[in-house]
Design a protein around this motif. Structure first.
Motif, PDB file in Angstrom:
ATOM      1  N   ASP A  16     -38.820  34.997  62.754  1.00 57.17           N
ATOM      2  CA  ASP A  16     -40.744  35.524  62.382  1.00 57.17           C
ATOM      3  C   ASP A  16     -41.625  35.239  63.182  1.00 57.17           C
ATOM      4  O   ASP A  16     -41.979  35.138  63.169  1.00 57.17           O
ATOM      5  N   HIS A  17     -41.618  33.727  62.205  1.00 56.76           N
ATOM      6  CA  HIS A  17     -43.052  32.956  62.974  1.00 56.76           C
ATOM      7  C   HIS A  17     -42.619  32.508  64.180  1.00 56.76           C
ATOM      8  O   HIS A  17     -43.459  32.311  65.117  1.00 56.76           O
ATOM      9  N   VAL A  18     -41.523  32.395  64.895  1.00 50.52           N
ATOM     10  CA  VAL A  18     -40.697  32.334  66.087  1.00 50.52           C
ATOM     11  C   VAL A  18     -41.144  33.501  67.009  1.00 50.52           C
ATOM     12  O   VAL A  18     -41.424  32.940  68.576  1.00 50.52           O
ATOM     13  N   ASN A  19     -41.054  34.783  66.498  1.00 50.54           N
ATOM     14  CA  ASN A  19     -42.124  35.870  67.084  1.00 50.54           C
ATOM     15  C   ASN A  19     -42.263  35.880  67.074  1.00 50.54           C
ATOM     16  O   ASN A  19     -43.165  36.513  68.026  1.00 50.54           O
ATOM     17  N   ASN A  20     -43.042  35.352  66.595  1.00 55.83           N
ATOM     18  CA  ASN A  20     -44.577  35.354  66.602  1.00 55.83           C
ATOM     19  C   ASN A  20     -45.716  34.054  67.007  1.00 55.83           C
ATOM     20  O   ASN A  20     -46.629  33.902  66.980  1.00 55.83           O
ATOM     21  N   HIS A  21     -44.663  33.365  67.584  1.00 55.57           N
ATOM     22  CA  HIS A  21     -45.046  32.098  67.791  1.00 55.57           C
ATOM     23  C   HIS A  21     -45.944  31.107  67.077  1.00 55.57           C
ATOM     24  O   HIS A  21     -46.961  30.660  67.755  1.00 55.57           O
ATOM     25  N   PRO A  66     -41.933  34.436  76.703  1.00 54.67           N
ATOM     26  CA  PRO A  66     -43.050  35.030  76.097  1.00 54.67           C
ATOM     27  C   PRO A  66     -43.185  36.532  75.507  1.00 54.67           C
ATOM     28  O   PRO A  66     -43.373  36.301  74.465  1.00 54.67           O
ATOM     29  N   THR A  67     -42.376  37.446  76.069  1.00 58.93           N
ATOM     30  CA  THR A  67     -42.319  38.159  75.348  1.00 58.93           C
ATOM     31  C   THR A  67     -40.757  38.685  74.187  1.00 58.93           C
ATOM     32  O   THR A  67     -40.068  39.857  73.731  1.00 58.93           O
ATOM     33  N   LEU A  68     -40.175  37.285  74.296  1.00 57.39           N
ATOM     34  CA  LEU A  68     -38.401  37.090  73.515  1.00 57.39           C
ATOM     35  C   LEU A  68     -38.850  37.601  72.145  1.00 57.39           C
ATOM     36  O   LEU A  68     -40.080  37.045  70.831  1.00 57.39           O
ATOM     37  N   HIS A  69     -37.760  38.358  71.687  1.00 53.66           N
ATOM     38  CA  HIS A  69     -37.854  39.251  70.344  1.00 53.66           C
ATOM     39  C   HIS A  69     -36.569  39.155  69.719  1.00 53.66           C
ATOM     40  O   HIS A  69     -35.780  39.652  70.593  1.00 53.66           O
ATOM     41  N   ILE A  70     -36.256  38.356  68.713  1.00 59.24           N
ATOM     42  CA  ILE A  70     -35.583  38.087  68.283  1.00 59.24           C
ATOM     43  C   ILE A  70     -35.102  39.017  66.554  1.00 59.24           C
ATOM     44  O   ILE A  70     -35.450  38.567  65.601  1.00 59.24           O
TER      45      ILE A  70
END
Length: 152
Positions: A16-21, A66-70
């Motif tokens: 979640d931290h990665v998804n939200n930078h 920048p729009t990557l979502h895991i």
């Protein structure tokens, strides 16, 4: 059983931290001498051996996709607090700068934990799909998408 639940929760939180930078949060539980390896001959590939290089890698990930979502589909935890192995299977999607929303990648992260700290992280995924996506980003003007790998 409780230990496994806690580890799974923390791993999901990290994704979640990665998804939200939120890079500081993403590397918070990483050991200073972490080993990080990503397959592929592209800007996100290579090996890193320290927390700062891993943080720079995450920052680059956020800039080049920048729009990557895991989406984490499954997490398996084995071992004890002093030596834990975690497998996280995921799907990643992104819309590229050229408007192409078909970027999809599927992969597996293998984490090695000791007392709650990440000492190793290896990422296995379709490196050719990543290279194609990064090439498309570069063609759209994002030069960093084809920059030299971050290594340490």
């Amino acid at each position: 059983m409780i230990y496994s639940y806690i580890v799974k929760k923390e791993i999901r939180k990290t994704f979640d931290h990665v998804n939200n930078h939120r890079w500081d949060e993403a590397v918070k539980a990483v050991a200073s001498n972490v080993y990080h390896r990503v397959s592929g001959v592209h800007t996100l590939g290579g090996k890193r051996h320290d927390k700062e290089a891993l943080r720079r890698w995450f920052e680059r990930l956020g800039r080049v996709l920048p729009t990557l979502h895991i989406t984490v589909n499954n997490i398996w935890v084995t071992g004890w607090p002093w030596h834990t192995t975690v497998f996280a299977q995921w799907d990643g999607t992104a819309t590229l700068l050229n408007g192409d929303a078909s970027y999809v990648n599927r992969g597996l992260h293998v984490f090695t934990l000791r007392w709650g700290r990440v000492y190793a992280l290896e990422e296995f995924y379709d490196s050719q799909a990543a290279a194609r996506g990064l090439a498309a980003q570069a063609e759209a003007g994002l030069e960093e998408a084809v920059a030299e790998q971050i290594a340490s």
